[in-house]
Design a protein around this motif. Structure first.
Motif, PDB file in Angstrom:
ATOM      1  N   LEU A 167       1.141  -0.830  -0.091  1.00  0.00           N
ATOM      2  CA  LEU A 167       0.399   0.190   0.048  1.00  0.00           C
ATOM      3  C   LEU A 167       0.931   1.026  -0.001  1.00  0.00           C
ATOM      4  O   LEU A 167       0.616   2.487  -0.808  1.00  0.00           O
ATOM      5  CB  LEU A 167      -1.202  -0.070   1.260  1.00  0.00           C
ATOM      6  N   LYS A 173      -4.768  -4.963  -2.758  1.00  0.00           N
ATOM      7  CA  LYS A 173      -5.881  -5.218  -3.780  1.00  0.00           C
ATOM      8  C   LYS A 173      -6.717  -3.930  -4.051  1.00  0.00           C
ATOM      9  O   LYS A 173      -7.536  -3.025  -5.136  1.00  0.00           O
ATOM     10  CB  LYS A 173      -6.742  -5.887  -3.425  1.00  0.00           C
ATOM     11  N   GLU A 174      -7.279  -3.216  -3.295  1.00  0.00           N
ATOM     12  CA  GLU A 174      -8.884  -2.776  -3.335  1.00  0.00           C
ATOM     13  C   GLU A 174      -8.250  -1.091  -4.322  1.00  0.00           C
ATOM     14  O   GLU A 174      -8.872  -0.959  -4.856  1.00  0.00           O
ATOM     15  CB  GLU A 174      -9.029  -1.667  -1.613  1.00  0.00           C
ATOM     16  N   VAL A 175      -7.166  -0.390  -3.876  1.00  0.00           N
ATOM     17  CA  VAL A 175      -6.175   1.131  -4.090  1.00  0.00           C
ATOM     18  C   VAL A 175      -5.820   0.075  -6.040  1.00  0.00           C
ATOM     19  O   VAL A 175      -6.559   1.222  -6.457  1.00  0.00           O
ATOM     20  CB  VAL A 175      -5.401   1.497  -3.825  1.00  0.00           C
ATOM     21  N   TRP A 186      -7.594   5.743   2.442  1.00  0.00           N
ATOM     22  CA  TRP A 186      -8.746   4.949   3.781  1.00  0.00           C
ATOM     23  C   TRP A 186      -8.794   3.452   3.211  1.00  0.00           C
ATOM     24  O   TRP A 186     -10.225   3.577   4.090  1.00  0.00           O
ATOM     25  CB  TRP A 186      -9.914   5.749   3.360  1.00  0.00           C
ATOM     26  N   PHE A 187      -8.489   3.068   2.413  1.00  0.00           N
ATOM     27  CA  PHE A 187      -8.506   1.616   1.753  1.00  0.00           C
ATOM     28  C   PHE A 187      -8.145   0.863   2.462  1.00  0.00           C
ATOM     29  O   PHE A 187      -6.035   0.729   3.068  1.00  0.00           O
ATOM     30  CB  PHE A 187      -8.460   1.115   0.388  1.00  0.00           C
ATOM     31  N   HIS A 188      -8.054  -0.496   2.348  1.00  0.00           N
ATOM     32  CA  HIS A 188      -7.337  -1.209   3.824  1.00  0.00           C
ATOM     33  C   HIS A 188      -6.466  -2.411   3.038  1.00  0.00           C
ATOM     34  O   HIS A 188      -5.968  -2.813   3.942  1.00  0.00           O
ATOM     35  CB  HIS A 188      -8.433  -2.486   4.288  1.00  0.00           C
ATOM     36  N   THR A 189      -6.834  -2.812   1.404  1.00  0.00           N
ATOM     37  CA  THR A 189      -5.391  -3.347   1.278  1.00  0.00           C
ATOM     38  C   THR A 189      -5.122  -2.818  -0.041  1.00  0.00           C
ATOM     39  O   THR A 189      -5.950  -2.260  -0.560  1.00  0.00           O
ATOM     40  CB  THR A 189      -6.908  -5.592   0.631  1.00  0.00           C
ATOM     41  N   GLU A 249      -7.649  -1.717  -8.104  1.00  0.00           N
ATOM     42  CA  GLU A 249      -8.926  -2.329  -8.307  1.00  0.00           C
ATOM     43  C   GLU A 249      -9.281  -0.409  -8.653  1.00  0.00           C
ATOM     44  O   GLU A 249      -9.831   0.191  -9.586  1.00  0.00           O
ATOM     45  CB  GLU A 249     -10.000  -3.008  -7.955  1.00  0.00           C
ATOM     46  N   LEU A 250      -9.874   0.178  -7.510  1.00  0.00           N
ATOM     47  CA  LEU A 250      -9.966   1.791  -7.814  1.00  0.00           C
ATOM     48  C   LEU A 250      -9.059   2.115  -9.245  1.00  0.00           C
ATOM     49  O   LEU A 250     -10.033   2.769  -9.882  1.00  0.00           O
ATOM     50  CB  LEU A 250      -9.725   2.155  -6.315  1.00  0.00           C
ATOM     51  N   ARG A 310      -7.386   9.813  -2.438  1.00  0.00           N
ATOM     52  CA  ARG A 310      -8.517   9.688  -2.533  1.00  0.00           C
ATOM     53  C   ARG A 310      -8.279   7.830  -2.034  1.00  0.00           C
ATOM     54  O   ARG A 310      -8.838   6.868  -2.051  1.00  0.00           O
ATOM     55  CB  ARG A 310      -9.074   8.842  -4.248  1.00  0.00           C
ATOM     56  N   CYS A 311      -6.995   6.853  -1.895  1.00  0.00           N
ATOM     57  CA  CYS A 311      -6.804   5.556  -1.197  1.00  0.00           C
ATOM     58  C   CYS A 311      -6.307   5.164   0.011  1.00  0.00           C
ATOM     59  O   CYS A 311      -5.842   4.244   0.533  1.00  0.00           O
ATOM     60  CB  CYS A 311      -5.267   5.340  -3.154  1.00  0.00           C
TER      61      CYS A 311
END
Length: 173
Positions: A89, A111-113, A106-109, A115-116, A103-104
């Motif tokens: 991260l 992978k989420e970042v 507050w994501f936890h993984t 994909e966003l 924007r990124c």
């Protein structure tokens, strides 16, 4: 202090913090910036490729793809997964311009970042391509309709290629 004792002290601190679960190289910790090319919204394809190469080279690509899923909190490998995911991260966030990285946060993984960013940047790329198409279309028009060209470019929101063509066609008739 020699570099060996510096590495040893880092390992000792990490062992106390994580209970000697994590295994990662010194380069994972010391090199928080993995590319000189920062994501700015217009360079996604080049940025993504260079980031994937570095992260794959460090054996952490599974954090982007989701192949390395988070273990349950009771799993002894959970702390290690959290540490390595946080490192990935940090690599991602530190390789972006501030307006994107905000924007990124507050994501936890990772992978989420990832994909966003894939969705966000593909939308921006598509939007930029549509604008370019409108400009190419307008640039090819005869000079006698410069006023129409000006009205099309001044529209807010900026028109799609289809809308620009329709506007020019209506004006021509």
């Amino acid at each position: 202090m020699s570099s060996n004792s510096s590495v040893s002290s880092k390992e000792t601190i990490l062992e106390k913090t994580l209970g000697s679960v994590a295994t990662f190289s010194d380069s994972d910790i010391s090199s928080i910036q993995i590319t000189t090319q920062k994501l700015n919204g217009r360079n996604y394809l080049q940025w993504a490729q260079s980031v994937k190469i570095v992260i794959c080279g460090r054996g952490k690509l599974g954090y982007l793809t989701g192949e390395l899923k988070p273990p349950t909190q009771s799993d002894p490998t959970h702390k290690n997964w959290l540490v390595e995911n946080s490192i990935v991260l940090a690599w991602l966030i530190n390789s972006m311009e501030p307006e994107i990285s905000r924007r990124c946060l507050w994501f936890h993984t990772a992978k989420e970042v990832w994909e966003l960013l894939t969705v966000y940047c593909s939308i921006k790329i598509r939007s930029n391509l549509e604008k370019e198409r409108v400009f190419y279309f307008l640039a090819g028009l005869n000079r006698n309709i410069d006023d129409v060209r000006g009205r099309v470019v001044a529209r807010d929101p900026f028109p799609s290629p289809e809308d620009a063509f329709a506007k020019v066609r209506r004006e021509e008739m």
